[in-house]
Design a protein around this motif. Structure first.
Motif, PDB file in Angstrom:
ATOM      1  N   GLN A 104       0.496  -2.575  -6.179  1.00  0.00           N
ATOM      2  CA  GLN A 104       0.120  -3.254  -6.677  1.00  0.00           C
ATOM      3  C   GLN A 104       0.271  -5.141  -7.151  1.00  0.00           C
ATOM      4  OE1 GLN A 104       1.161  -1.723 -10.967  1.00  0.00           O
ATOM      5  NE2 GLN A 104      -0.172   0.344 -10.427  1.00  0.00           N
ATOM      6  N   ASP A 183     -15.338  -2.962  -5.925  1.00  0.00           N
ATOM      7  CA  ASP A 183     -14.694  -2.224  -6.159  1.00  0.00           C
ATOM      8  C   ASP A 183     -13.566  -2.048  -7.468  1.00  0.00           C
ATOM      9  OD1 ASP A 183     -14.177   0.545  -7.420  1.00  0.00           O
ATOM     10  OD2 ASP A 183     -14.635   1.632  -5.649  1.00  0.00           O
ATOM     11  N   PRO A 184     -13.101  -1.818  -8.495  1.00  0.00           N
ATOM     12  CA  PRO A 184     -12.304  -2.445  -8.980  1.00  0.00           C
ATOM     13  C   PRO A 184     -11.121  -1.494  -8.971  1.00  0.00           C
ATOM     14  CG  PRO A 184     -13.139  -2.067 -10.486  1.00  0.00           C
ATOM     15  CD  PRO A 184     -14.513  -1.747  -9.805  1.00  0.00           C
ATOM     16  N   GLU A 185     -11.333   0.151  -8.497  1.00  0.00           N
ATOM     17  CA  GLU A 185     -10.856   0.765  -8.463  1.00  0.00           C
ATOM     18  C   GLU A 185     -10.284   1.486  -7.019  1.00  0.00           C
ATOM     19  OE1 GLU A 185      -9.723   2.756 -10.840  1.00  0.00           O
ATOM     20  OE2 GLU A 185     -10.219   0.301 -12.499  1.00  0.00           O
ATOM     21  N   LEU A 186     -10.780   0.605  -6.264  1.00  0.00           N
ATOM     22  CA  LEU A 186     -10.670   1.008  -4.589  1.00  0.00           C
ATOM     23  C   LEU A 186      -9.205   0.712  -4.593  1.00  0.00           C
ATOM     24  CD1 LEU A 186     -11.448   1.093  -1.954  1.00  0.00           C
ATOM     25  CD2 LEU A 186     -12.389  -1.259  -1.886  1.00  0.00           C
ATOM     26  N   ALA A 188      -6.909   1.108  -6.231  1.00  0.00           N
ATOM     27  CA  ALA A 188      -5.606   3.190  -7.066  1.00  0.00           C
ATOM     28  C   ALA A 188      -6.274   3.762  -6.453  1.00  0.00           C
ATOM     29  CB  ALA A 188      -6.186   2.456  -8.361  1.00  0.00           C
ATOM     30  N   ALA A 189      -7.702   4.392  -5.276  1.00  0.00           N
ATOM     31  CA  ALA A 189      -7.836   5.540  -5.151  1.00  0.00           C
ATOM     32  C   ALA A 189      -7.654   5.536  -3.587  1.00  0.00           C
ATOM     33  CB  ALA A 189      -9.855   5.238  -5.183  1.00  0.00           C
ATOM     34  N   GLU A 192      -3.488   7.012  -4.117  1.00  0.00           N
ATOM     35  CA  GLU A 192      -3.524   7.805  -4.682  1.00  0.00           C
ATOM     36  C   GLU A 192      -4.377   8.731  -2.749  1.00  0.00           C
ATOM     37  OE1 GLU A 192      -2.381   9.153  -6.713  1.00  0.00           O
ATOM     38  OE2 GLU A 192      -2.220   7.276  -7.624  1.00  0.00           O
TER      39      GLU A 192
END
Length: 250
Positions: A104, A183-186, A188-189, A192
C-alpha cells in the motif's frame, strides 16, 4: 518519510551549504510539483542561487540532474521503508500485515510521485539505480519474513519478482488512466491475485499434509538454512541445494 497522503517530504540533503545539495533540493521540489517538464535548468539555477553553468558542470545535462533527483527522492522513500521493516520485525508484527502495508505504501508513493516512479521504473535506470536496488532489498526482507513462518509456496526470489512486477504494473496502469476514471480497487485486487500465487492456504499453514504445506515448510527451512551454524558451510550449501530442488518439484 511518507505523509498520510503517500507523498514523500523532500528530505534536505546533508550540508545545506553544499551547492550540489541545494540544486538537488530545488529540482526535487519542482519535480514533485510539476513533473519533469517543470524542471528547467534556468528555474533550478535561480531557485538554488547558482549560475546555469554550475548545473552542467555538476550533472552534465538536465537528464543527469533528473537522475540525481530521482535517486535522492527514492533513497528517502527506501530509507523510510527500511525503518518500517526493522520496526515491524522488532515488534513482531505479522509478516503478512507488514507485506500488505509495504504494498500500500508503494502504491501511494508512486501515485503521489508519478515523475519519480516513471523514471525509476525505466528498466535501464533500474539496472544502475542504487535506490532501486535498496528498494528491492527491503521487499526481499519482507518476503523473507513470510518465508520464515512457512506461508510461501514459491521461492523467495520468485515471490519478490511477482510482487515487484505486479506493483509496477498496477502503478503504470493507474497513472495511464485519468484520475477520475481510475479503479480504486485495482491495487487491492492485484495484490490478492499475487497472494494467491505465492502463499499457501491459511488453513494448511503448519499442517504436515498436502503439497502446499510441504512446499511452505521447505521454503521456511530454506529461509533459515544459511543461519544453521551447527552445520559446516558445505553442509549448509548442500541443504540449500536439496531444498531448492524440492521446492521446484513440489
Amino acid at each position: 518519510m511518507p505523509s498520510a497522503s503517500g507523498s514523500v517530504a523532500i528530505e534536505r540533503s546533508p550540508g545545506r551549504g553544499d551547492v550540489r545539495a541545494r540544486i538537488i533540493d530545488a529540482a526535487a521540489e519542482m519535480l514533485r510539483a510539476g513533473g519533469s517538464a517543470a524542471v528547467t535548468t534556468r528555474g533550478v539555477a535561480d531557485a538554488a542561487g547558482v549560475q546555469a553553468p554550475t548545473l552542467y558542470r555538476l550533472f552534465g545535462d538536465k537528464d543527469g540532474l533528473l537522475d540525481a533527483v530521482a535517486e535522492h527522492v527514492m533513497r528517502t522513500q527506501v530509507a523510510a521503508k527500511a525503518q518500517v521493516v526493522d520496526a515491524a520485525r522488532a515488534a513482531d508484527v505479522d509478516p503478512l500485515d507488514d507485506l500488505r502495508s509495504g504494498w500500500q505504501a508503494q502504491l501511494e508513493f508512486g501515485l503521489s510521485n508519478p515523475a519519480v516512479f516513471r523514471m525509476l521504473s525505466d528498466p535501464e535506470r533500474v539496472a544502475t539505480s542504487p535506490a532501486a536496488r535498496l528498494g528491492r532489498e527491503v521487499l526481499e526482507a519482507r518476503i523473507h519474513r513470510v518465508a520464515e513462518i512457512g506461508r510461501l509456496r514459491v521461492t523467495e526470489a520468485r515471490a519478490v519478482d511477482l510482487v515487484q512486477a505486479a506493483g509496477v504494473g498496477v502503478l503504470t496502469a493507474l497513472l495511464a488512466t485519468p484520475a477520475e476514471r481510475r479503479d480504486p480497487e485495482l491495487g487491492a485486487a492485484m495484490y490478492e491475485a499475487v497472494l494467491a500465487q505465492i502463499l499457501t492456504p491459511a488453513h494448511t499453514a503448519g499442517a504436515p499434509e498436502g503439497d502446499d504445506a510441504l512446499r511452505g515448510a521447505a521454503v521456511a527451512v530454506r529461509a533459515v538454512a544459511p543461519r544453521l551454524e551447527m552445520l559446516s558451510p558445505g553442509e549448509r550449501g548442500l541443504l540449500v541445494e536439496w531444498l531448492d530442488r524440492a521446492i521446484d518439484q513440489l
